[in-house]
Structure formats: C-alpha cells, structure tokens
Design a protein around this motif. Structure first.
Motif, short mmCIF file in Angstrom:
data_model
loop_
_atom_site.label_atom_id
_atom_site.label_comp_id
_atom_site.label_asym_id
_atom_site.label_seq_id
_atom_site.Cartn_x
_atom_site.Cartn_y
_atom_site.Cartn_z
N THR A 245 -3.82 -12.04 -10.28
CA THR A 245 -3.46 -12.76 -9.05
C THR A 245 -3.57 -14.28 -9.21
O THR A 245 -3.07 -15.03 -8.37
CB THR A 245 -4.36 -12.32 -7.89
N THR A 246 -4.22 -14.73 -10.29
CA THR A 246 -4.46 -16.16 -10.46
C THR A 246 -3.29 -16.90 -11.11
O THR A 246 -3.34 -18.12 -11.27
CB THR A 246 -5.72 -16.38 -11.31
N VAL A 271 1.74 -9.73 -13.30
CA VAL A 271 1.37 -10.78 -12.35
C VAL A 271 1.67 -10.30 -10.93
O VAL A 271 2.73 -9.75 -10.66
CB VAL A 271 2.15 -12.08 -12.64
N GLN A 272 0.70 -10.51 -10.04
CA GLN A 272 0.90 -10.13 -8.63
C GLN A 272 1.32 -11.34 -7.82
O GLN A 272 0.72 -12.41 -7.92
CB GLN A 272 -0.39 -9.54 -8.05
N LEU A 317 11.55 -12.77 -2.97
CA LEU A 317 11.29 -11.47 -3.57
C LEU A 317 10.99 -10.41 -2.51
O LEU A 317 10.35 -10.70 -1.49
CB LEU A 317 10.12 -11.56 -4.55
N GLN A 318 11.45 -9.20 -2.78
CA GLN A 318 11.15 -8.06 -1.95
C GLN A 318 10.05 -7.22 -2.59
O GLN A 318 9.87 -7.27 -3.81
CB GLN A 318 12.41 -7.19 -1.75
N PRO A 319 9.28 -6.45 -1.79
CA PRO A 319 8.21 -5.64 -2.37
C PRO A 319 8.74 -4.71 -3.46
O PRO A 319 9.83 -4.16 -3.35
CB PRO A 319 7.68 -4.85 -1.16
N GLY A 320 7.96 -4.55 -4.49
CA GLY A 320 8.35 -3.69 -5.61
C GLY A 320 7.90 -4.30 -6.92
O GLY A 320 6.87 -4.98 -6.98
N ARG A 321 8.66 -4.09 -7.98
CA ARG A 321 8.32 -4.64 -9.28
C ARG A 321 9.56 -5.26 -9.92
O ARG A 321 10.68 -4.77 -9.75
CB ARG A 321 7.71 -3.58 -10.21
N LEU A 322 9.34 -6.34 -10.62
CA LEU A 322 10.41 -7.04 -11.30
C LEU A 322 10.03 -7.10 -12.78
O LEU A 322 9.08 -7.76 -13.17
CB LEU A 322 10.56 -8.45 -10.72
N ASP A 323 10.78 -6.36 -13.59
CA ASP A 323 10.47 -6.26 -15.02
C ASP A 323 11.18 -7.36 -15.80
O ASP A 323 12.28 -7.80 -15.45
CB ASP A 323 10.90 -4.90 -15.56
N TYR A 324 10.55 -7.78 -16.88
CA TYR A 324 11.19 -8.71 -17.81
C TYR A 324 10.84 -8.29 -19.22
O TYR A 324 9.91 -7.50 -19.45
CB TYR A 324 10.76 -10.16 -17.54
N ALA A 325 11.60 -8.79 -20.19
CA ALA A 325 11.39 -8.37 -21.58
C ALA A 325 11.98 -9.41 -22.52
O ALA A 325 12.76 -10.28 -22.10
CB ALA A 325 12.03 -7.01 -21.83
N GLY A 333 6.91 -7.26 -19.69
CA GLY A 333 5.96 -7.62 -18.65
C GLY A 333 6.53 -7.26 -17.29
O GLY A 333 7.71 -6.86 -17.17
N VAL A 334 5.73 -7.41 -16.25
CA VAL A 334 6.17 -7.04 -14.92
C VAL A 334 5.57 -8.01 -13.90
O VAL A 334 4.44 -8.47 -14.05
CB VAL A 334 5.77 -5.58 -14.59
N ILE A 335 6.37 -8.33 -12.90
CA ILE A 335 5.90 -9.10 -11.75
C ILE A 335 5.78 -8.11 -10.59
O ILE A 335 6.78 -7.53 -10.15
CB ILE A 335 6.87 -10.23 -11.39
N THR A 336 4.55 -7.87 -10.12
CA THR A 336 4.31 -6.93 -9.05
C THR A 336 4.36 -7.68 -7.72
O THR A 336 3.57 -8.60 -7.49
CB THR A 336 2.94 -6.24 -9.21
N VAL A 337 5.30 -7.28 -6.86
CA VAL A 337 5.52 -7.97 -5.59
C VAL A 337 4.94 -7.13 -4.47
O VAL A 337 5.31 -5.97 -4.28
CB VAL A 337 7.04 -8.22 -5.37
#
Length: 338
Positions: A245-246, A271-272, A317-325, A333-337
């Motif tokens: 979260t940081t 990352v959240q 961003l909408q709730p969910g997950r956004l993946d990257y590679a 990696g993933v951005i958790t929304v």
C-alpha cells in the motif's frame, strides 16, 4: 549508436539469456550428429571441435543481421503489435517444446531433426567439416524466430535507429557478443558427444523442454490465458503476495503509483491502489536491462530507458486487477484496485 555498449550487452546479459533459450538446441543437435574422433594436429582437432558451433553462429549472424537491416529501414512501421508478438512467442514456445521432445526421443517426435537438404550435401560431399557445419548453420539461422529476452531490447534499438546500416550493425555486433558463450557450449558438447552421447542427449532434451515450456508460459501470461502458470497457481489456492500500500500516494485528487524496474524484476510486484481516482503509473528504471525494458500494460508497450522514469496515464481505475508484464511475459506484476 553506441556499438560498444551493444557488444558488452551481448557478452554478458545477451550471452546468458540467449544460451538459456537456444543453447540447449545447439548442444542437443551436436550430440545427435554422428561423432567422428578428430585426427591430426592439435589445431586440426580444435577446428573439428569448433566447426558445428561456427556454423551455428554464422547462420545466427546472417539472419539477425538481415532482421536488423529490415528493422532499421522501416522504423516504427516494423513494430509488431502486442497481440502479434504474443502469438509469435506462443508459437516459438511450442516449437522449442517440439525440439525438446524430439531430443528426448518421445514417440511421434523422435524423427523431427534439422538436416541440410540433400542438394546441399552433394556440394560438400567429401568435406567433413562442411557437412558438420550445415545443420547447425540452419539451426542458427532459424533462431531469429526464437527470441531471447535481451534480444528484444536490442531489436528495439535497431528499430529506433532509422537506418538499415545501423540496424544491421546493431544486431550483428550483439550476436558477435553472444559468440564466446555459445562457443564454449558447442565445444563442450562436441567433446562429450562420444563418451556421454546418451546421457547428454537426455540432459539437453530436458533443458530444451523446460525452456520451451518457460517461453510458452510467457506467451500465455501475456495473452491472459487461464493456462498461464500464475493463474493456475491462483486457481488452486496459491494466493498472490500481499499487496503493498505504500507504493501509491494521492495529491490534489490525483493518484500516483510507483514501481521500480530492475534487471529481472519489477518491484513491488503487487501494488494496492484506490478505485475511482485518476491514476498515473510511474515506472522507475534502475539500471534496467533485458526484457523488463519492454513494459506491457493494457496491451500497450512502453520501452523503458536503462535509467530514468516513464509515466503512464491509467485514467480512472475500476475495482479489480490490472496486470502488467515484460515483453516476453517472464516478469509480471499486478495493480490491485479496491
């Protein structure tokens, strides 16, 4: 363009990366060739031992130099879409898997071998070194279809050069840089081919098969397939790492997320962030080399610098997950929304 830097990249990062993907193919082919005990002087025996790897590197040099010239000539128009590159990687992974199964002698695959056409063999009949080099040269030539991680970054340099000559020089120097490690692998395989033929064939077959599955999984990761290793692990109960979260902050209604790209990793890889807030992703490159420089998110690619920052507008961003590679799906990696 700094060709010295390209050469150094080939000698170190490129040699290791490409040898991991393609080295097993080379050693596997050499161990399957009919081994003849070299005769004559020390120089003659050394030449016989290095002939197969010399053919491999010559074929690799030709195909990659031609590719570099094409990329440099057409510039940005030659850049493949993320979708096309994803399917190309899946195809490359399947091809390497097939070679691995053939090397292991699996029924239905054992007859798949790389051999020079008979018409070529007539030309070099009676010339042992030429015959020994033909099949490795063909394999080296087609490795342009089986990219390794660092190669993608060098191809991006050739693409951005805007010159056929500069693009060709970039790829040629890179391949020459990878040569020493391939020479060591090929020499060792040729020396061991007689005494350890069976055991070495199995060992190289397993390495090729593993790298094929690894490459294939990278393509599946990029495509978002449920068959990708990370998604299978998540489905069977292996949870992702706790979200950090940081790494995100909000100021004046604008959310900023910061991740760091280093050679072989993105950190943090989960990352959240908050939903419903305009968000900017900042990717900080910390001496980033290789595949991590090809950063893919939302089916769009950003070529990261070796050092510096890259800002990407993610919108609201909408709730969910956004993946990257990375460009080969090997580092994710993933951005958790929320």
């Amino acid at each position: 363009m700094d060709l010295v830097a390209v050469l150094v990249t080939g000698l170190f990062a490129g040699g290791v990366s490409c040898a991991a993907v393609q080295g097993g193919l080379l050693t596997g082919l050499i161990t399957r060739q009919r081994a003849a005990q070299p005769q004559g002087s020390v120089r003659a025996r050394l030449a016989d031992d290095l002939t197969p790897v010399g053919g491999f590197l010559a074929g690799k040099l030709v195909s990659h130099t031609v590719l570099g010239a094409l990329l440099g000539a057409v510039g940005s128009a030659a850049e493949l879409s993320v979708g096309a590159r994803t399917w190309l990687q899946i195809g490359a992974g399947l091809l390497i898997v097939v070679f691995g199964l053939a090397q292991l002698g699996v029924p239905g695959f054992r007859k798949i071998v790389i051999e020079a056409p008979q018409s070529w063999m007539k030309v070099v009949r009676g010339r042992a070194r030429s015959r020994a080099a033909l099949a490795p040269a063909l394999l080296g030539f087609v490795t342009v279809l089986i990219p390794c991680g660092v190669t993608l970054s060098v191809e991006a340099l050739a693409l951005s050069s805007g010159s056929a000559l500069a693009g060709a020089a970039t790829m040629a120097v890179f391949v020459l840089g990878t040569g020493p490690l391939f020479a060591v692998l090929g020499y060792a395989a040729h020396k061991a081919a007689t005494a350890w033929r069976g055991r070495l064939a199995v060992a190289t077959g397993l390495v090729v098969l593993a790298m094929g599955l690894y490459t294939l999984n990278g393509g599946l990761e990029l495509s978002g397939s449920p068959l990708a290793a990370s998604r299978i692990a998540h489905a069977v109960g292996f949870a992702d790492e706790p979200a950090v979260t940081t790494a995100s902050s909000t100021m004046d209604g604008q959310q900023t997320v910061v991740i760091t790209a280093t050679t072989g990793a993105y950190s943090p890889d989960n990352v959240q962030v908050r939903a419903g807030v305009p968000t900017t992703l900042v990717v900080k490159s910390d001496n980033a080399q290789g595949c991590v420089r090809s950063f893919i998110i939302r089916d769009e690619q950003k070529i990261l610098p070796v050092r510096g920052e890259t800002r990407i507008d993610l919108g609201v961003l909408q709730p969910g997950r956004l993946d990257y590679a990375c460009g080969m799906g090997m580092y994710t990696g993933v951005i958790t929304v929320i």
